[in-house]
Design a protein around this motif. Sequence first.
Motif, PDB file in Angstrom:
ATOM      1  N   SER A  22      -9.381   0.616 -41.768  1.00 27.49           N
ATOM      2  CA  SER A  22     -10.832   0.639 -41.591  1.00 27.49           C
ATOM      3  C   SER A  22     -11.618   0.950 -42.858  1.00 27.49           C
ATOM      4  N   ASN A  23     -10.946   1.308 -43.954  1.00 30.92           N
ATOM      5  CA  ASN A  23     -11.692   1.590 -45.189  1.00 30.92           C
ATOM      6  C   ASN A  23     -10.827   1.334 -46.422  1.00 30.92           C
ATOM      7  N   GLY A  24     -11.492   1.352 -47.575  1.00 29.34           N
ATOM      8  CA  GLY A  24     -10.806   1.006 -48.815  1.00 29.34           C
ATOM      9  C   GLY A  24      -9.739   1.985 -49.234  1.00 29.34           C
ATOM     10  N   ILE A  25      -9.970   3.280 -48.989  1.00 28.94           N
ATOM     11  CA  ILE A  25      -8.999   4.303 -49.400  1.00 28.94           C
ATOM     12  C   ILE A  25      -7.682   4.111 -48.649  1.00 28.94           C
ATOM     13  N   LYS A  26      -7.767   3.858 -47.355  1.00 32.51           N
ATOM     14  CA  LYS A  26      -6.547   3.604 -46.570  1.00 32.51           C
ATOM     15  C   LYS A  26      -5.857   2.324 -47.034  1.00 32.51           C
ATOM     16  N   THR A  27      -6.661   1.348 -47.429  1.00 32.42           N
ATOM     17  CA  THR A  27      -6.093   0.076 -47.905  1.00 32.42           C
ATOM     18  C   THR A  27      -5.273   0.284 -49.173  1.00 32.42           C
ATOM     19  N   VAL A  28      -5.821   1.058 -50.115  1.00 35.53           N
ATOM     20  CA  VAL A  28      -5.104   1.338 -51.365  1.00 35.53           C
ATOM     21  C   VAL A  28      -3.781   2.031 -51.077  1.00 35.53           C
ATOM     22  N   ALA A  29      -3.812   3.023 -50.181  1.00 37.86           N
ATOM     23  CA  ALA A  29      -2.591   3.766 -49.841  1.00 37.86           C
ATOM     24  C   ALA A  29      -1.563   2.858 -49.184  1.00 37.86           C
ATOM     25  N   LEU A  30      -2.020   2.008 -48.261  1.00 40.53           N
ATOM     26  CA  LEU A  30      -1.095   1.113 -47.567  1.00 40.53           C
ATOM     27  C   LEU A  30      -0.553   0.044 -48.513  1.00 40.53           C
ATOM     28  N   HIS A  31      -1.398  -0.394 -49.424  1.00 41.59           N
ATOM     29  CA  HIS A  31      -0.943  -1.380 -50.413  1.00 41.59           C
ATOM     30  C   HIS A  31       0.154  -0.799 -51.299  1.00 41.59           C
ATOM     31  N   GLN A  32      -0.019   0.435 -51.737  1.00 35.36           N
ATOM     32  CA  GLN A  32       0.996   1.075 -52.576  1.00 35.36           C
ATOM     33  C   GLN A  32       2.306   1.247 -51.832  1.00 35.36           C
ATOM     34  N   GLU A  33       2.213   1.438 -50.527  1.00 31.16           N
ATOM     35  CA  GLU A  33       3.418   1.641 -49.710  1.00 31.16           C
ATOM     36  C   GLU A  33       4.135   0.332 -49.392  1.00 31.16           C
ATOM     37  N   LEU A  34       3.375  -0.739 -49.104  1.00 32.39           N
ATOM     38  CA  LEU A  34       3.976  -1.960 -48.563  1.00 32.39           C
ATOM     39  C   LEU A  34       3.971  -3.152 -49.527  1.00 32.39           C
ATOM     40  N   SER A  35       3.161  -3.101 -50.577  1.00 37.73           N
ATOM     41  CA  SER A  35       3.076  -4.178 -51.577  1.00 37.73           C
ATOM     42  C   SER A  35       2.911  -5.561 -50.945  1.00 37.73           C
TER      43      SER A  35
END
Length: 203
Positions: free
Chosen positions: A35-48
């Motif tokens: 739902s927001n950019g901060i969560k997106t960055v964290a999920l991106h770092q985890e899942l690439s």
Amino acid sequence: MYKVIVADDEPAIRQGLLKIVDWEALGFSVVGDVSNGIKTVALHQELSPELIVIDIRMPKMDGLELIKAINKEFPSIYIIIHSGYNHFDNAREAIRYGVKHFFLKPSTVQEIESVFSEIIQEIEAEEKQKTLLSRYTSQLKEYLSYTKDALIRELLVTGYSSNKIPLEKLELLNLRKDTTIMVASLSLIRPPYLTASKEREWQ
């Protein structure tokens, strides 16, 4: 399957995208919706993931800030901006960060899937190019190694005088035309069926 993250602050929009798009048929797998950019960055770092679908207006970190943050570390990632018409002008700034794909809210399934199909073609073309480049690099190393070996044999057999060795042959050995001193070590391996009398002297 290529991994996708969907980022939008409206749950109905996220769920709508998850349901109406035939992700598997397109070659994608949605690995997260946030739902927001901060969560997106964290999920991106985890899942690439290879692809992120981003809304422009989101709390905590909006779409443009998110694009800047991700692009700084991962400039090759594919990003789609999914935006309302009123915010679409803001999305144009994202072009500066390599974003090429957009679709408006609301969009038809055909429009959305057309964008994803285009990205699949780009990803596959890029992967094919990388494969061809890797193969070329590997074959080039083998070719240079073989060519250097052949050149050394040619120099021994032909007995070139120093001023008659072709420049392109010297470059294969990383030697300059004006090289005056060179030290080399040569090992002769004589098969059992050859006698010493068969060897020739090299100068």
